[in-house]
Design a protein around this motif. Structure first.
Motif, PDB file in Angstrom:
ATOM      1  N   SER A   6     -36.263 -64.810 -22.587  1.00 63.96           N
ATOM      2  CA  SER A   6     -36.328 -63.893 -23.728  1.00 63.96           C
ATOM      3  C   SER A   6     -34.938 -63.618 -24.284  1.00 63.96           C
ATOM      4  CB  SER A   6     -36.974 -62.568 -23.313  1.00 63.96           C
ATOM      5  OG  SER A   6     -38.306 -62.767 -22.935  1.00 63.96           O
ATOM      6  N   LEU A   7     -33.981 -63.448 -23.404  1.00 62.36           N
ATOM      7  CA  LEU A   7     -32.606 -63.187 -23.843  1.00 62.36           C
ATOM      8  C   LEU A   7     -31.987 -64.405 -24.511  1.00 62.36           C
ATOM      9  CD1 LEU A   7     -31.368 -61.032 -20.845  1.00 62.36           C
ATOM     10  CD2 LEU A   7     -31.905 -60.253 -23.168  1.00 62.36           C
ATOM     11  N   ILE A   8     -32.325 -65.594 -24.034  1.00 63.72           N
ATOM     12  CA  ILE A   8     -31.832 -66.823 -24.659  1.00 63.72           C
ATOM     13  C   ILE A   8     -32.358 -66.920 -26.088  1.00 63.72           C
ATOM     14  CG2 ILE A   8     -32.046 -69.353 -24.598  1.00 63.72           C
ATOM     15  CD1 ILE A   8     -31.874 -69.057 -21.482  1.00 63.72           C
ATOM     16  N   PHE A   9     -33.621 -66.530 -26.283  1.00 57.56           N
ATOM     17  CA  PHE A   9     -34.183 -66.499 -27.639  1.00 57.56           C
ATOM     18  C   PHE A   9     -33.434 -65.477 -28.488  1.00 57.56           C
ATOM     19  CE2 PHE A   9     -36.940 -64.709 -30.871  1.00 57.56           C
ATOM     20  CZ  PHE A   9     -37.378 -65.844 -31.527  1.00 57.56           C
ATOM     21  N   LEU A  10     -33.273 -64.275 -27.971  1.00 56.38           N
ATOM     22  CA  LEU A  10     -32.621 -63.204 -28.739  1.00 56.38           C
ATOM     23  C   LEU A  10     -31.158 -63.490 -29.036  1.00 56.38           C
ATOM     24  CD1 LEU A  10     -34.118 -60.000 -27.159  1.00 56.38           C
ATOM     25  CD2 LEU A  10     -34.189 -60.634 -29.570  1.00 56.38           C
ATOM     26  N   PHE A  11     -30.453 -64.028 -28.056  1.00 56.46           N
ATOM     27  CA  PHE A  11     -29.012 -64.214 -28.192  1.00 56.46           C
ATOM     28  C   PHE A  11     -28.605 -65.498 -28.900  1.00 56.46           C
ATOM     29  CE2 PHE A  11     -28.591 -60.657 -25.465  1.00 56.46           C
ATOM     30  CZ  PHE A  11     -27.300 -60.193 -25.612  1.00 56.46           C
ATOM     31  N   PHE A  12     -29.549 -66.448 -29.045  1.00 54.73           N
ATOM     32  CA  PHE A  12     -29.132 -67.663 -29.738  1.00 54.73           C
ATOM     33  C   PHE A  12     -30.258 -68.412 -30.449  1.00 54.73           C
ATOM     34  CE2 PHE A  12     -28.007 -72.125 -30.137  1.00 54.73           C
ATOM     35  CZ  PHE A  12     -26.914 -71.995 -30.973  1.00 54.73           C
ATOM     36  N   PHE A  13     -31.204 -68.955 -29.706  1.00 52.57           N
ATOM     37  CA  PHE A  13     -32.173 -69.871 -30.297  1.00 52.57           C
ATOM     38  C   PHE A  13     -33.076 -69.235 -31.349  1.00 52.57           C
ATOM     39  CE2 PHE A  13     -31.533 -72.481 -26.356  1.00 52.57           C
ATOM     40  CZ  PHE A  13     -31.014 -73.587 -27.008  1.00 52.57           C
ATOM     41  N   PRO A  28     -31.335 -71.225 -36.052  1.00 46.88           N
ATOM     42  CA  PRO A  28     -31.825 -71.998 -37.202  1.00 46.88           C
ATOM     43  C   PRO A  28     -31.676 -71.252 -38.532  1.00 46.88           C
ATOM     44  CG  PRO A  28     -33.341 -72.234 -35.372  1.00 46.88           C
ATOM     45  CD  PRO A  28     -32.348 -71.156 -34.993  1.00 46.88           C
ATOM     46  N   LEU A  29     -31.780 -69.933 -38.519  1.00 44.61           N
ATOM     47  CA  LEU A  29     -31.584 -69.142 -39.743  1.00 44.61           C
ATOM     48  C   LEU A  29     -30.109 -69.110 -40.142  1.00 44.61           C
ATOM     49  CD1 LEU A  29     -33.931 -66.189 -38.767  1.00 44.61           C
ATOM     50  CD2 LEU A  29     -34.397 -67.925 -40.510  1.00 44.61           C
ATOM     51  N   LEU A  30     -29.238 -68.961 -39.168  1.00 42.12           N
ATOM     52  CA  LEU A  30     -27.800 -68.911 -39.416  1.00 42.12           C
ATOM     53  C   LEU A  30     -27.253 -70.275 -39.826  1.00 42.12           C
ATOM     54  CD1 LEU A  30     -25.188 -67.203 -39.268  1.00 42.12           C
ATOM     55  CD2 LEU A  30     -25.001 -67.938 -36.877  1.00 42.12           C
ATOM     56  N   LYS A  31     -27.865 -71.324 -39.340  1.00 46.36           N
ATOM     57  CA  LYS A  31     -27.406 -72.700 -39.598  1.00 46.36           C
ATOM     58  C   LYS A  31     -27.265 -72.975 -41.091  1.00 46.36           C
ATOM     59  CE  LYS A  31     -28.828 -77.496 -38.729  1.00 46.36           C
ATOM     60  NZ  LYS A  31     -27.503 -78.044 -38.709  1.00 46.36           N
ATOM     61  N   THR A  32     -28.163 -72.441 -41.899  1.00 44.50           N
ATOM     62  CA  THR A  32     -28.072 -72.689 -43.342  1.00 44.50           C
ATOM     63  C   THR A  32     -26.767 -72.136 -43.913  1.00 44.50           C
ATOM     64  OG1 THR A  32     -29.360 -70.697 -43.847  1.00 44.50           O
ATOM     65  CG2 THR A  32     -30.575 -72.762 -43.692  1.00 44.50           C
ATOM     66  N   ALA A  86     -18.456 -72.456 -32.017  1.00 45.27           N
ATOM     67  CA  ALA A  86     -17.946 -71.113 -31.717  1.00 45.27           C
ATOM     68  C   ALA A  86     -19.103 -70.128 -31.582  1.00 45.27           C
ATOM     69  CB  ALA A  86     -16.979 -70.655 -32.807  1.00 45.27           C
ATOM     70  N   VAL A  87     -20.051 -70.186 -32.502  1.00 46.83           N
ATOM     71  CA  VAL A  87     -21.226 -69.304 -32.427  1.00 46.83           C
ATOM     72  C   VAL A  87     -21.985 -69.565 -31.136  1.00 46.83           C
ATOM     73  CG1 VAL A  87     -23.503 -68.819 -33.439  1.00 46.83           C
ATOM     74  CG2 VAL A  87     -21.488 -68.940 -34.909  1.00 46.83           C
ATOM     75  N   PHE A  88     -22.247 -70.833 -30.838  1.00 49.55           N
ATOM     76  CA  PHE A  88     -22.990 -71.167 -29.618  1.00 49.55           C
ATOM     77  C   PHE A  88     -22.288 -70.613 -28.377  1.00 49.55           C
ATOM     78  CE2 PHE A  88     -23.512 -74.019 -25.953  1.00 49.55           C
ATOM     79  CZ  PHE A  88     -24.879 -73.859 -25.727  1.00 49.55           C
ATOM     80  N   ASN A  89     -21.004 -70.901 -28.250  1.00 48.35           N
ATOM     81  CA  ASN A  89     -20.281 -70.487 -27.046  1.00 48.35           C
ATOM     82  C   ASN A  89     -20.138 -68.974 -26.943  1.00 48.35           C
ATOM     83  OD1 ASN A  89     -19.347 -72.906 -25.390  1.00 48.35           O
ATOM     84  ND2 ASN A  89     -18.978 -73.551 -27.499  1.00 48.35           N
ATOM     85  N   LEU A  90     -19.862 -68.304 -28.045  1.00 45.65           N
ATOM     86  CA  LEU A  90     -19.782 -66.841 -28.009  1.00 45.65           C
ATOM     87  C   LEU A  90     -21.120 -66.222 -27.604  1.00 45.65           C
ATOM     88  CD1 LEU A  90     -17.605 -66.114 -31.162  1.00 45.65           C
ATOM     89  CD2 LEU A  90     -16.999 -65.641 -28.780  1.00 45.65           C
TER      90      LEU A  90
END
Length: 182
Positions: free
Chosen positions: A79-86, A90-94, A111-115
């Motif tokens: 759940s946290l992996i979903f909230l914190f990144f995945f 896809p929305l931020l990618k645009t 940078a976004v992924f690692n942070l």
């Protein structure tokens, strides 16, 4: 009356993609190897809603699925992996794709992924410890955690390309069929 009909279809479509996304999260909570795959798929399923109804609706769906995941999914890390990144990537990618140079896009994405990943695990290990994850990190050591982060970065590169291809596939193949249906 025609406008009401279109609105009903739009709401139904958003509901279907939202339900599919949450279903992946729920099923992923049962399957031990789905800790990363389920949130990745669930996040991609938000994109058609953002395409059809706008990014604001996509962000609202992300928040709803994230909250429901925290309440309903047994695997807290997932759940946290979903909230914190995945869920939101896809929305931020645009936005990130609008950066002018390829180097700037790549740097910003990684940078976004690692942070996000380091921030999430720092919270899990230091602020709100999840005992199972804390013991895994204690057993494997920080060196192995670095290897996992490097592997995560390689996997992220594949995921980023997959998101682009799946969005393109939706827009060119599935979306025209959905539009024909109503």
């Amino acid at each position: 009356m025609r406008g009401h009909h279109n609105e009903s279809h739009r709401i139904a479509l958003a509901g279907v993609f939202g339900a599919l996304s949450l279903t992946f999260m729920l099923v992923g909570g049962i399957l031990p190897l789905a800790t990363f795959a389920a949130p990745a798929i669930a996040g991609i399923l938000i994109m058609p809603v953002a395409i059809e109804f706008g990014r604001k609706t996509g962000w609202l769906l992300y928040a709803a699925i994230g909250l429901l995941s925290l309440l309903l999914v047994s695997d807290r890390e997932m759940s946290l992996i979903f909230l914190f990144f995945f869920g939101f990537y896809p929305l931020l990618k645009t936005n990130l794709e609008r950066l002018h140079t390829r180097a700037a896009r790549c740097l910003a994405k990684f940078a976004v992924f690692n942070l996000c990943v380091v921030g999430m695990y720092a919270l899990i290990l230091l602020v709100f410890p999840i005992p199972a994850i804390s013991s895994e990190f204690a057993e494997m050591g920080w060196g192995f955690a670095g290897v996992l982060l490097a592997a995560g970065n390689a996997t992220f590169a594949v995921y980023d390309a997959a998101v682009a291809r799946l969005v393109s596939l939706y827009c060119t193949r599935l979306r025209p069929r959905l539009i024909k249906m109503h």
